[in-house]
Design a protein around this motif. Structure first.
Motif, short mmCIF file in Angstrom:
data_model
loop_
_atom_site.label_atom_id
_atom_site.label_comp_id
_atom_site.label_asym_id
_atom_site.label_seq_id
_atom_site.Cartn_x
_atom_site.Cartn_y
_atom_site.Cartn_z
N ALA A 1 0.84 -1.21 0.00
CA ALA A 1 0.00 0.00 0.00
C ALA A 1 0.87 1.25 0.00
CB ALA A 1 -0.93 -0.01 1.22
N GLU A 2 1.97 1.21 0.74
CA GLU A 2 2.87 2.37 0.81
C GLU A 2 3.54 2.61 -0.54
OE1 GLU A 2 6.51 4.73 1.47
OE2 GLU A 2 6.50 2.62 0.92
N ARG A 3 3.94 1.54 -1.21
CA ARG A 3 4.56 1.69 -2.54
C ARG A 3 3.59 2.32 -3.52
NH1 ARG A 3 6.69 -3.48 -1.16
NH2 ARG A 3 5.11 -4.60 -2.36
N GLU A 4 2.34 1.85 -3.49
CA GLU A 4 1.33 2.38 -4.40
C GLU A 4 1.05 3.86 -4.10
OE1 GLU A 4 -3.32 1.59 -5.77
OE2 GLU A 4 -2.34 0.20 -4.38
N SER A 5 0.91 4.18 -2.81
CA SER A 5 0.63 5.55 -2.41
C SER A 5 1.78 6.48 -2.80
CB SER A 5 0.40 5.61 -0.90
OG SER A 5 0.25 6.94 -0.46
N ARG A 6 3.02 6.00 -2.59
CA ARG A 6 4.18 6.82 -2.93
C ARG A 6 4.26 7.03 -4.44
NH1 ARG A 6 9.88 4.70 -2.16
NH2 ARG A 6 8.76 3.08 -1.02
N GLY A 7 3.95 5.99 -5.21
CA GLY A 7 3.95 6.12 -6.66
C GLY A 7 2.96 7.17 -7.13
N LYS A 8 1.79 7.19 -6.51
CA LYS A 8 0.77 8.18 -6.86
C LYS A 8 1.24 9.59 -6.53
CE LYS A 8 -3.36 5.26 -6.47
NZ LYS A 8 -4.59 5.00 -5.68
N ARG A 9 1.86 9.74 -5.34
CA ARG A 9 2.35 11.07 -4.94
C ARG A 9 3.43 11.56 -5.90
NH1 ARG A 9 2.52 8.61 0.05
NH2 ARG A 9 4.79 8.75 0.15
N GLN A 10 4.31 10.66 -6.32
CA GLN A 10 5.38 11.05 -7.24
C GLN A 10 4.81 11.45 -8.59
OE1 GLN A 10 7.75 7.47 -7.00
NE2 GLN A 10 9.02 8.25 -5.32
N LEU A 11 3.80 10.70 -9.06
CA LEU A 11 3.16 11.03 -10.33
C LEU A 11 2.46 12.38 -10.25
CD1 LEU A 11 2.27 10.33 -13.20
CD2 LEU A 11 0.34 9.07 -12.22
N GLU A 12 1.75 12.62 -9.15
CA GLU A 12 1.05 13.90 -8.97
C GLU A 12 2.04 15.06 -8.94
OE1 GLU A 12 -1.21 13.27 -5.45
OE2 GLU A 12 -2.51 11.77 -6.39
N ALA A 13 3.19 14.85 -8.29
CA ALA A 13 4.20 15.90 -8.21
C ALA A 13 4.77 16.19 -9.61
CB ALA A 13 5.32 15.48 -7.26
N GLU A 14 4.97 15.14 -10.40
CA GLU A 14 5.48 15.31 -11.76
C GLU A 14 4.47 16.03 -12.64
OE1 GLU A 14 7.72 15.25 -15.23
OE2 GLU A 14 8.28 15.11 -13.10
N VAL A 15 3.19 15.67 -12.51
CA VAL A 15 2.15 16.35 -13.29
C VAL A 15 2.07 17.82 -12.90
CG1 VAL A 15 -0.34 16.49 -13.73
CG2 VAL A 15 0.80 14.26 -13.72
N THR A 16 2.16 18.10 -11.60
CA THR A 16 2.14 19.49 -11.13
C THR A 16 3.31 20.27 -11.71
OG1 THR A 16 1.03 18.85 -9.07
CG2 THR A 16 2.21 20.95 -9.07
N ARG A 17 4.48 19.63 -11.76
CA ARG A 17 5.67 20.28 -12.35
C ARG A 17 5.43 20.59 -13.82
NH1 ARG A 17 9.77 19.41 -15.46
NH2 ARG A 17 9.10 17.30 -15.96
N ARG A 18 4.84 19.64 -14.55
CA ARG A 18 4.57 19.86 -15.97
C ARG A 18 3.55 20.97 -16.17
NH1 ARG A 18 3.98 13.49 -17.84
NH2 ARG A 18 6.17 12.90 -17.47
N LEU A 19 2.52 20.99 -15.33
CA LEU A 19 1.49 22.04 -15.44
C LEU A 19 2.11 23.43 -15.27
CD1 LEU A 19 -1.43 20.42 -13.41
CD2 LEU A 19 -1.48 21.00 -15.85
N ALA A 20 3.09 23.52 -14.38
CA ALA A 20 3.73 24.81 -14.11
C ALA A 20 4.50 25.33 -15.32
CB ALA A 20 4.66 24.68 -12.90
N HIS A 21 4.85 24.43 -16.27
CA HIS A 21 5.61 24.84 -17.44
C HIS A 21 4.72 25.23 -18.62
CE1 HIS A 21 9.02 23.12 -15.24
NE2 HIS A 21 9.78 23.78 -16.07
N LEU A 22 3.40 25.14 -18.45
CA LEU A 22 2.50 25.59 -19.50
C LEU A 22 2.44 27.11 -19.50
CD1 LEU A 22 -0.55 23.16 -19.06
CD2 LEU A 22 1.40 22.91 -20.62
N THR A 23 2.30 27.70 -20.68
CA THR A 23 2.08 29.14 -20.75
C THR A 23 0.66 29.45 -20.30
OG1 THR A 23 1.22 29.09 -23.01
CG2 THR A 23 3.62 29.28 -22.77
N HIS A 24 0.38 30.72 -20.06
CA HIS A 24 -0.96 31.12 -19.63
C HIS A 24 -2.01 30.67 -20.65
CE1 HIS A 24 -4.18 33.39 -17.79
NE2 HIS A 24 -4.40 34.01 -18.95
N ARG A 25 -1.73 30.87 -21.93
CA ARG A 25 -2.69 30.49 -22.98
C ARG A 25 -2.85 28.98 -23.05
NH1 ARG A 25 -6.65 33.08 -24.90
NH2 ARG A 25 -5.63 34.68 -26.19
N GLU A 26 -1.75 28.25 -22.92
CA GLU A 26 -1.83 26.79 -22.94
C GLU A 26 -2.68 26.28 -21.78
OE1 GLU A 26 2.53 26.06 -25.11
OE2 GLU A 26 2.31 25.87 -22.93
N ARG A 27 -2.54 26.93 -20.62
CA ARG A 27 -3.34 26.52 -19.47
C ARG A 27 -4.82 26.81 -19.71
NH1 ARG A 27 -3.19 23.84 -14.24
NH2 ARG A 27 -5.41 23.45 -14.28
#
Length: 211
Positions: free
Chosen positions: A127-153
């Motif tokens: 359960a901890e491995r699965e939860s950690r994997g989800k947190r890492q994925l969410e952090a990566e998606v958040t990082r990618r979202l931050a690199h979108l321009t205002h119009r792209e967002r």
């Protein structure tokens, strides 16, 4: 021992004032290939605790000083991702049930069998491995979202809202061709291979994105 079987970075943390029980659990877990650390009190574990710890916590409900339940509440307040298994005496079961309702993984009553403990530990670590994997994925998606321009967002938000290219063009006052260019850039920056994958990524990182 380097870690739990196949997962070098996971460790089992035992917190119990009963030295004999601690030693018995350490022997059981280490002989089955797990990395283990033990502590005689909740206070001594808290002195060591760091938010980067991975694995799981095996915690006695009743201890002198800070109780296991109080340690559990403190870790919750610190947003600890460590899953917790409680060890209970017969009279402590209602408290353990209450803790499970508040987010503990499970509890096990004394005396318990080795196989029961090992099964519970492996479920907890999985359960901890699965939860950690989800947190890492969410952090990566958040990082990618931050690199979108205002119009792209803006385009992304309208895509998530179910708008077609023509509707997006009308809302933003731009051409359909420009929408297509922005849409392609969004897909590329987000690393998404399909619209469904893009939507899943965003709602995982931003649960309110569809509202």
């Amino acid at each position: 021992m380097s870690g739990s079987p196949g997962v070098p970075d996971q460790k089992i943390y035992i917190v119990d004032d009963d030295e004999a029980l601690r030693d018995s659990l350490v022997w059981l877990l280490e002989s089955n290939g797990y990395a283990v650390a033990s502590y005689e009190s909740a206070e001594s574990f808290l002195d060591f605790y760091d938010a980067s710890l991975t694995g799981c916590l095996v915690l006695d409900v009743r201890m002198p000083g800070m109780s296991g339940l109080e340690l559990f509440e403190e870790l919750k307040a610190r947003r600890s991702p460590l899953p917790v298994i409680f060890i209970t005496g017969h009279g402590d079961v209602p408290m353990a049930v209450s803790a499970v309702k508040k987010g503990a993984v499970d509890f096990i009553e004394k005396p318990f069998g080795d196989r029961d403990m090992l099964t519970l530990i492996e479920q907890c670590l999985a359960a901890e491995r699965e939860s950690r994997g989800k947190r890492q994925l969410e952090a990566e998606v958040t990082r990618r979202l931050a690199h979108l321009t205002h119009r792209e967002r803006e385009v992304l938000d309208l895509i998530i809202g179910g708008k077609l290219n023509k509707q997006i063009a009308d809302v933003l006052g731009i051409s359909i061709k420009t929408v297509e260019v922005h849409r392609a850039r969004v897909m590329e920056k987000m690393g998404a291979n399909s619209l469904a994958e893009l939507v899943q990524q965003v709602i995982a990182a931003e649960p309110g994105a569809l509202h």
